[in-house]
Enzyme design. Structure first.
Site, mmCIF file in Angstrom:
data_model
loop_
_atom_site.group_PDB
_atom_site.id
_atom_site.type_symbol
_atom_site.label_atom_id
_atom_site.label_comp_id
_atom_site.label_asym_id
_atom_site.label_seq_id
_atom_site.Cartn_x
_atom_site.Cartn_y
_atom_site.Cartn_z
ATOM 1 N N GLU A 1 1.412 69.534 2.674
ATOM 2 C CA GLU A 1 0.681 68.973 3.819
ATOM 3 C C GLU A 1 1.553 69.036 5.073
ATOM 4 O OE1 GLU A 1 -1.358 65.287 3.187
ATOM 5 O OE2 GLU A 1 -1.554 65.605 1.022
ATOM 6 N N ASP B 1 2.971 65.290 -0.654
ATOM 7 C CA ASP B 1 2.276 64.099 -1.153
ATOM 8 C C ASP B 1 2.153 64.216 -2.681
ATOM 9 O OD1 ASP B 1 0.753 61.742 -1.089
ATOM 10 O OD2 ASP B 1 -1.120 62.870 -0.990
ATOM 11 N N GLU C 1 -4.929 73.277 -8.046
ATOM 12 C CA GLU C 1 -5.746 74.426 -7.639
ATOM 13 C C GLU C 1 -5.160 75.754 -8.120
ATOM 14 O OE1 GLU C 1 -7.235 74.160 -3.346
ATOM 15 O OE2 GLU C 1 -5.718 72.612 -3.492
HETATM 16 CA CA CA Z 1 -2.769 64.219 -0.198
#
Ligand code: CA
Length: 457
Positions: A223, A255, A396
């Site tokens: 992120e 994160d 993912e």
């Molecule tokens: Ca997150």
């Protein structure tokens, strides 16, 4: 895109510095000057700094020598900022004063003969080699909000749970976010202890009930974080037109996420213990002014997507509210380290593929009157792009789509590393590194630095 190349443009590629070795072959040129907090290895008290080349410039020394702020130290906001062992005061200065300070720092570092003997001494004294410093957490984060602004991430994750309807109906209207935990934000390099928690009953035998134990599906999330500058008062929303100016700079955020805990706990109120055990941030806050040449439009929204409501829409933000920042994730297992193998890049993406801009996130966050504080961290949410190679988390990356007959995810395909080891999720000793880089013709290439964390059981 870049607004002008005037003499006051701090990103003008023609600018050069007197700092040795900092003009060529560096990703930290004078056009960038990211802020940090550091300990000189001979010093016990942290100082505020900027990175240039392979050195850190001690800003406290420049302030004491009257290079920064007004000459008589009458500017209490600036004086107060240098009293803190954190960047909050500096980042929280009004945007105009923050820019003035950046201009003064750059002016001091510009190529040219020193003004006199005291200036010469200051030049020598204020530099510390990066190898002789320890970088600390750059700011105290009063509040941490995590968003979900990548439509590719939201679609992939949604597909795992709702193959026919991956995006919930609100996604294209309202930036989705939740309030995270600020107390567990840690600086790059901090070891990450595998969390324990409650996990769902096994799919094939729900009668066993939930269990409690070490997370088996430990993941990272790539992120970017917007670090908030000056405040808005409680009850006073930030208009979209003013929202970008509230960002003091950007950092990289990892994160960390416990997927098995997340799956069991997230409904109906959203993430909780699966997310709040650790969040790592990079040591540098790259000023928004340094990122000006890399502003861009986000990917155009597909035809038929709703236009954002007026409080989330501005022409200027549509044209240049995104950032062209390349982001990569690297993985190095303990076995790879033991064999002196380099880290393996496992994904490469770009921040320009997001669905919502940071200005939209800020306008939305404050639209009800919620006040943001200097040093608040607004994270983008996992940054995934349109290609499989640009997916920003293992959830993912190791997903192989859904089975056509059952609609459920197919067995995961693990990553294979140069040692032959395989990874579906993170194991003890795994070191995750995230890096950011900005480059485009006509601008100096700059690095956002990196954020590193190693898993401990
Ligand atoms: Ca997150």
């Amino acid at each position: 895109m870049s607004t002008n190349q005037s003499a006051h443009d701090t990103t003008n590629p023609a600018l050069r510095t007197w700092v040795p070795g900092a003009n060529d072959n560096t990703l930290f040129p004078i056009q960038s000057l990211p802020y940090c907090v550091f300990l000189d290895l001979e010093d016990e008290y942290p100082s505020l700094g900027v990175r240039i080349g392979d050195s850190i410039v001690n800003l406290n020394m420049l302030h004491e020598a009257n290079v920064l702020g007004d000459a008589d130290h009458h500017d209490h906001d600036v004086c107060d900022a240098f009293e803190m062992p954190m960047l909050n005061g500096l980042l929280g200065l009004p945007a105009a004063k923050r820019r003035e300070l950046r201009g003064q720092i750059q002016q001091f570092l510009l190529e040219g003969p020193p003004g006199g003997q005291s200036q010469r001494r200051l030049r020598e004294k204020c530099l510390t080699a990066i190898d002789e410093t320890q970088l600390l957490i750059p700011m105290l984060v009063p509040n941490y909000t995590d968003f979900y602004a990548s439509i590719h991430h939201a679609t992939n994750v949604g597909s795992m749970f709702r193959p026919d309807n991956p995006l919930l109906p609100n996604y294209k209207h309202v930036p989705i976010g939740y309030h995270g935990r600020a107390s567990s934000i840690v600086p790059s390099g901090t070891p990450i202890k595998r969390p324990k928690g409650q996990q769902s009953p096994p799919d094939n035998d729900p009668s066993q009930g939930p269990s409690f134990g070490p997370c088996k599906m430990l993941d990272y999330e790539l992120e970017l974080g917007a670090v908030i500058g000056d405040v808005n008062e409680l009850g006073e929303p930030v208009a979209i037109a003013n929202a970008r100016e509230r960002i003091a700079g950007l950092c990289i955020v990892n994160d960390w996420s416990a997927r098995d805990m997340q799956k069991w706990e997230y409904q109906p109120l959203g993430p909780f213990l699966a997310k709040n055990f650790a969040t790592s941030i990079s040591p540098y806050i790259v000023p928004l002014e340094a990122l000006e040449p890399f502003r861009c439009a986000l990917d155009p929204r597909p035809a038929g997507d709703p236009r954002p409501l007026p409080y989330l829409f501005s022409e200027d933000d549509q044209r240049g509210g995104g950032f062209d920042i390349q982001l990569e994730v690297l993985l190095r297992t303990k076995q790879m380290a033991d064999q002196n193998l380099p880290a393996q890049r496992i994904s490469l993406g770009n921040f320009k593929h997001m669905y919502w801009t940071f200005a939209q996130l800020i306008a939305h966050h404050t639209s009800n009157g919620c006040n943001l504080l200097p040093g608040d961290l607004l994270a983008s949410g996992t940054i995934s792009g349109p290609d499989k190679s640009s997916r920003g988390c293992l959830l993912e990356l190791t997903w192989d789509g859904n089975d056509a007959s059952t609609g459920k995810p197919k067995p995961r395909i693990p990553l294979t590393l140069p040692t032959g080891e395989q990874r579906t999720f993170l194991q003890a000793g795994d070191e995750v590194t995230m890096r950011g880089l900005c480059e485009r013709p006509g601008a100096r290439t700059i690095s956002l630095g990196e954020v590193v964390g190693t898993i401990e059981d």
